[in-house]
Design an enzyme around this catalytic site. Structure first.
Site, PDB file in Angstrom:
ATOM      1  CG  HIS A 171       8.262  -0.990   2.259  1.00  0.00           C
ATOM      2  ND1 HIS A 171       9.459  -1.484   1.794  1.00  0.00           N
ATOM      3  CD2 HIS A 171       7.306  -1.729   1.610  1.00  0.00           C
ATOM      4  CE1 HIS A 171       9.243  -2.442   0.920  1.00  0.00           C
ATOM      5  NE2 HIS A 171       7.948  -2.615   0.802  1.00  0.00           N
ATOM      6  CG  ASN A 188      10.674  -2.671   5.306  1.00  0.00           C
ATOM      7  OD1 ASN A 188       9.525  -2.543   4.874  1.00  0.00           O
ATOM      8  ND2 ASN A 188      11.725  -2.199   4.676  1.00  0.00           N
ATOM      9  CD  GLU A 228      12.578   0.518   2.226  1.00  0.00           C
ATOM     10  OE1 GLU A 228      11.589   0.010   2.797  1.00  0.00           O
ATOM     11  OE2 GLU A 228      13.336  -0.155   1.498  1.00  0.00           O
ATOM     12  CG  ASP A 264       6.540   1.700  -5.374  1.00  0.00           C
ATOM     13  OD1 ASP A 264       5.932   1.083  -6.272  1.00  0.00           O
ATOM     14  OD2 ASP A 264       6.590   1.297  -4.209  1.00  0.00           O
TER      15      ASP A 264
HETATM   16  C1  F6R Z   1       4.901  -2.055  -4.518  1.00  0.00           C
HETATM   17  C2  F6R Z   1       5.095  -1.435  -3.217  1.00  0.00           C
HETATM   18  C3  F6R Z   1       5.486  -2.196  -2.012  1.00  0.00           C
HETATM   19  C4  F6R Z   1       4.818  -3.565  -1.898  1.00  0.00           C
HETATM   20  C5  F6R Z   1       5.329  -4.307  -0.671  1.00  0.00           C
HETATM   21  C6  F6R Z   1       4.742  -5.684  -0.550  1.00  0.00           C
HETATM   22  O1  F6R Z   1       4.508  -1.095  -5.478  1.00  0.00           O
HETATM   23  O2  F6R Z   1       4.973  -0.273  -3.168  1.00  0.00           O
HETATM   24  O3  F6R Z   1       5.174  -1.423  -0.877  1.00  0.00           O
HETATM   25  O4  F6R Z   1       3.441  -3.390  -1.822  1.00  0.00           O
HETATM   26  O5  F6R Z   1       6.731  -4.424  -0.740  1.00  0.00           O
HETATM   27  O6  F6R Z   1       5.188  -6.453  -1.629  1.00  0.00           O
HETATM   28  P1  F6R Z   1       4.585  -7.911  -1.894  1.00  0.00           P
HETATM   29  O7  F6R Z   1       3.164  -7.697  -2.263  1.00  0.00           O
HETATM   30  O8  F6R Z   1       5.406  -8.439  -3.023  1.00  0.00           O
HETATM   31  O9  F6R Z   1       4.746  -8.665  -0.617  1.00  0.00           O
END
Ligand code: F6R
Length: 255
Positions: free
Chosen positions: A134, A132, A139, A63
């Protein structure tokens, strides 16, 4: 899903590194999908400090914030360059990351799907999970069959990423993300989660009903899904002791 529970984030990174290194040894032209965020940092450190040969490997990412150029300090382009790509022997034409500064997001997302298909699909997709639920920036409420597209970020995600920007109102409201369907087509997925703040969502993702309200639950359908957790992230799993038993007994004797 295979669930591996290790003591702490360092052990999670080591386990994930072994997974990636073994896959690369089996298939030197491995195609790897990269996640960003806090969780994979330990894995990327081990990868950049290793002597692994990435000269025939390919990389995609999950992403990117819409509107950010690749040199923006908060862009995932910049993160991946600094944390991994500039340190390893990967060919620049083997790296295809989503472009947040593209002029036409529909063309960018369609071209991205095409690029993944043309190199035979992603072999190992590295993932984290948001609080959440995702995966990527899919989302809650995202279609479980969704493809790479533009998405509107939830307020909670905007808040979680605010520290990357000078002020919370600078966090982009939109992002480009691989879809849940795109992620599910990876030949194997490797999701990492650490810390007690992930314990609730990890329990829902692994033991809860499959629902678009928790996009990570789609991984329950993945034929080759591996989740590596530390003790804190695993603390709410009802089957926690069973997964440790599987790891100690079956995996280690190669059954
Ligand atoms: C990042 C992504 C997100 C993260 C998720 C967890 O490329 O796609 O899905 O993997 O938000 O983020 P952290 O590892 O910072 O808790």
């Amino acid at each position: 899903m295979d669930i591996i529970i290790r003591a702490n984030p360092e052990d999670v990174a080591a386990e994930a590194y072994e997974f990636v290194a073994a896959a690369l040894t089996r298939k030197p032209d491995l195609t790897i999908g990269l996640a960003t965020g806090r969780t994979p940092l330990g894995l990327y450190r081990l990868m950049r400090e290793s002597r692994l040969d990435f000269s025939t490997a390919r990389f995609f990412n999950l992403d990117e914030f819409a509107g950010l150029g690749q040199d923006h300090p908060a862009s995932f382009h910049r993160y991946l360059a600094e944390q991994l790509l500039r340190w390893i022997n990967v060919r620049s034409d083997h790296v295809r990351l989503l472009r947040g500064d593209s002029k036409d997001f529909r063309i960018e997302c369609g071209g991205y799907e095409q690029a993944i298909r043309s190199c035979g699909g992603i072999d190992v997709q590295i993932l984290g999970v948001g609080r959440n639920g995702h995966i990527g920036f899919n989302e809650p409420g995202s279609s479980l069959g969704s493809r790479t597209r533009i998405k509107t970020l939830e307020a909670q995600s905007i808040q979680e990423y605010a520290s990357l920007f000078k002020s919370p109102d600078q966090v982009p409201r939109f992002c480009l993300t691989m879809g849940v369907g795109t992620i599910m087509e990876a030949k194997s997925v490797l999701l990492l989660a650490t810390g007690r703040e992930k314990a609730d969502i990890v329990q829902r993702m692994i033991e809860g009903p499959v629902t678009a309200e928790v996009p990570g639950t789609a991984l329950q359908f993945h034929p080759h899904g591996t989740v590596v957790l530390d003790e804190e992230a695993a603390q709410k799993l009802a089957r926690r002791e069973y997964w440790k038993w599987v790891y100690q007994n079956e995996w280690r004797v190669g059954m």
